[in-house]
Design a protein around this motif. Sequence first.
Motif, short mmCIF file in Angstrom:
data_model
loop_
_atom_site.label_atom_id
_atom_site.label_comp_id
_atom_site.label_asym_id
_atom_site.label_seq_id
_atom_site.Cartn_x
_atom_site.Cartn_y
_atom_site.Cartn_z
N LEU A 139 0.87 -1.15 0.14
CA LEU A 139 -0.12 -0.34 -0.09
C LEU A 139 0.99 1.44 0.58
O LEU A 139 0.36 2.32 -0.72
CB LEU A 139 -0.87 0.13 1.13
N THR A 140 1.70 1.15 0.86
CA THR A 140 3.16 2.17 0.29
C THR A 140 3.53 2.83 -1.07
O THR A 140 3.07 3.63 -1.24
CB THR A 140 4.47 2.02 1.85
N TYR A 141 3.67 1.91 -2.02
CA TYR A 141 4.02 2.00 -3.01
C TYR A 141 3.35 2.43 -4.20
O TYR A 141 3.36 3.16 -4.57
CB TYR A 141 4.94 0.36 -3.67
N VAL A 142 1.58 1.89 -3.48
CA VAL A 142 0.47 2.19 -4.25
C VAL A 142 0.19 4.00 -3.84
O VAL A 142 0.16 4.68 -4.89
CB VAL A 142 -0.68 1.67 -3.86
N VAL A 143 0.14 3.85 -2.85
CA VAL A 143 0.06 5.62 -1.91
C VAL A 143 1.31 6.18 -2.23
O VAL A 143 0.55 7.80 -3.09
CB VAL A 143 -0.20 5.20 -0.62
N LEU A 144 2.56 6.20 -2.95
CA LEU A 144 3.14 7.40 -3.59
C LEU A 144 3.78 6.91 -4.79
O LEU A 144 4.64 7.44 -5.40
CB LEU A 144 4.33 6.47 -3.18
N ASP A 145 3.04 6.02 -5.19
CA ASP A 145 3.42 5.72 -6.42
C ASP A 145 4.56 5.76 -7.03
O ASP A 145 4.77 5.66 -8.10
CB ASP A 145 2.60 7.31 -7.47
N ASN A 146 5.05 4.81 -6.56
CA ASN A 146 6.44 4.00 -6.52
C ASN A 146 7.67 5.32 -6.28
O ASN A 146 8.27 4.85 -7.27
CB ASN A 146 6.56 3.39 -7.95
N VAL A 147 7.03 6.07 -6.54
CA VAL A 147 8.66 7.43 -6.07
C VAL A 147 8.05 7.66 -3.91
O VAL A 147 7.55 7.92 -3.62
CB VAL A 147 7.93 8.69 -6.90
N SER A 148 9.41 9.08 -4.17
CA SER A 148 9.57 10.00 -3.05
C SER A 148 8.81 10.90 -3.48
O SER A 148 9.28 11.98 -4.06
CB SER A 148 10.91 9.98 -2.67
N LEU A 149 8.42 11.57 -1.97
CA LEU A 149 8.01 12.62 -1.52
C LEU A 149 8.43 13.82 -0.88
O LEU A 149 9.19 13.14 0.03
CB LEU A 149 6.99 12.52 -1.74
N SER A 150 8.45 14.22 -1.09
CA SER A 150 9.89 15.70 -0.14
C SER A 150 10.19 16.74 -0.91
O SER A 150 9.89 17.05 -1.94
CB SER A 150 11.21 14.67 -0.07
N PRO A 151 10.11 18.30 0.44
CA PRO A 151 10.26 17.90 0.92
C PRO A 151 9.26 18.37 1.58
O PRO A 151 8.26 19.23 1.11
CB PRO A 151 11.58 18.95 1.41
N PHE A 152 8.92 18.81 3.27
CA PHE A 152 7.61 18.89 4.30
C PHE A 152 8.53 20.24 4.57
O PHE A 152 7.71 20.88 4.22
CB PHE A 152 7.51 17.80 5.39
N GLY A 153 9.05 20.43 5.00
CA GLY A 153 9.50 21.91 5.62
C GLY A 153 8.89 22.40 6.53
O GLY A 153 7.59 22.39 7.34
#
Length: 392
Positions: A139-153
Motif C-alpha cells: 500500500l505504501t508503494y501504491v500511495v506514493l506511486d513508486n516514487v519518493s516525496l519531499s520536502p515537508f519543510g
Amino acid sequence: MNAIASIRDVITRNMRQSGILVAFVVIVAIFALLNPMFLSPTNLTNIVLQYTYILILAIGMVMVIVAGQIDLSVGSVVALTGAVSAVVVIKMGMPWWMGVLAALVVGLLVGAWQGFWVAYVGIPGFIVTLAGMLLFRGLTYVVLDNVSLSPFGGTYYGIANGFVNGLLGGYGVDTFTLVIFAIAVVGFGVSQWRTRQGKIAYQQTVESLPLFVVKLVVLAAVVMWFAYQLASSRGLPVVLIILAALTIVYALVTQKSVFGRHVYAIGGNQHAAELSGVKVKKINFWVFVNMGLLASVAGIVYSSRVNGAQPAAGNMFELDAIAACFIGGASTSGGVGRVGGALIGGLIMAVMSNGMQLMGVPTSVQPIVKGLVLLLAVAFDIYNRRRAAALR
C-alpha cells in the motif's frame, strides 16, 4: 550488615532489569573510552534525534509482547503513515496538522484491522502481522506511486528536527532545558518517595533510606549532566518532549490501570485470565489498535526526520523494536516486561549503532553485533526463568 543485605536484595530482586541497566552503563563507558566524541553535546543530541522513533515503537511493542503476541508489521506501518502524511502535506498542499491527523487515523485503522483478525477471528498475531508487513508495504508503494516525496519543510519538519530553547545563559547554555529537566527530576523524586512511603504503610520490603537517597542523587546527577549536554548544543529537542509524554502515559497505563493489569494477566496465563472475567478478545483488540497508533506516531517522527517519504522507509524497524523489548527484559513467553526496560533496550540498540558508526565499523558487521546481543538477552531470559522455576 542490614545495609549490605538491603543492597543484595535490591540487586537480586529484579535481576533482569538491574542487569540490563548495568549493561547499558558498561556499553556507554566502552564507547566513551574508545571515542571521546561519543559523549559530546552534538553527538548526544544526534542520538536523540535519530533513534526516538525506535523508542516510540518499543513502547507499543512491549505491550504486544507482554500480551503474548508479536507485531512484524510496524516497519511497514511507519512507511505507510509517513507516505500518507507526505501525500496530504506535500502533494495536496494541506496544512501540516492535516498530515499528522491523516497518519494517526491510518495507524488506528491498521491497528483495528489487525486486532480484528487476531482477537475475533483467532489467527495468531505472528501470521496476521506477517501478512500486514507485506500488505502495508504494498500500500505504501501504491500511495506514493513508486516514487519518493519531499520536502515537508515548515512545522512538520520541526516535529523531529526542532528545538525548544531561547533562554540562553551567559555561557551559551540554554537555561530552559535545564529548568525543564530539573522539574522532571524533582517530580520523579517526589513520586519515588510517595511510592516508598506507600510500601512502608503496607509493610512491604523497601531498601534502606541511605541507599534510597544515594540512588536518587546518582540518577539526578546523571539526568542533569545529560540535560547540560543538550543545553550546550541546541536546546531541548521536540521529539524528546513527545517521547517523555508517551513514556509517562504508558508507564501509568501499564502499571496503574485496569487495562494494563489485564494485559499482564493475559500474557501470564490466558486461560486463568478468562476464568477471572478478563475480556481477552477486547483487550487483545485494543493492544493492536494501540500498536497501530504508536506506529503512526513513529511514522510521523521518522518522515519528519528525513524530511520526506520513501517506499522503502521503515525497513527492519520491527526487528529493532522487538529486539529493544527483549533486551530490556520482556519475556518470550509473555506476561513480563516494562516500558522502562523497553526504553533501556532501545537505548542500547541506539548507542551500539551510533558508537559503531563513530568507530567506523563496517555496515556489514553492525547487524552481526546486534544479533549477538539479542541472542544473549533471550538466553539470559531463559536462564532466569529456569532458575526461578528451580527455586519454587
